[in-house]
Design a protein around this motif. Structure first.
Motif: not given
Length: 80
Positions: A64-78
């Motif tokens: 899931i984390l490989v195919f949906f990197p937005i789950l990992v990077t959403f909060l740091p990007d905000v």
């Protein structure tokens, strides 16, 4: 090095924190399983059988984390 290949360092770090324990749980390395055989006094085969659901769950999280990197990077990007 990973930035040169276009990989987000935060995403890479989170993936590595999920992949490394998977390597410690699966044979033939399975150092955690070998340590648990002495602590729990169960056989290696019994511990492998008990850990199979956790290995599949960890694999599912990694996929899931490989195919949906937005789950990992959403909060740091905000925040950054």
């Amino acid at each position: 090095i990973i930035k040169d290949y276009g990989i987000d360092p935060i995403h890479f770090g989170i993936l590595m924190t999920h992949i490394k324990p998977l390597g410690l749980l699966t044979p033939p390395v399975g150092m955690v399983l070998y340590a648990l055989t002495r602590v729990t006094e169960l056989s290696f085969r019994e511990l492998v059988a008990v850990s199979i659901p956790y290995v599949w769950l960890t694999l599912l999280v990694i996929i899931i984390l490989v195919f949906f990197p937005i789950l990992v990077t959403f909060l740091p990007d905000v925040l950054l």
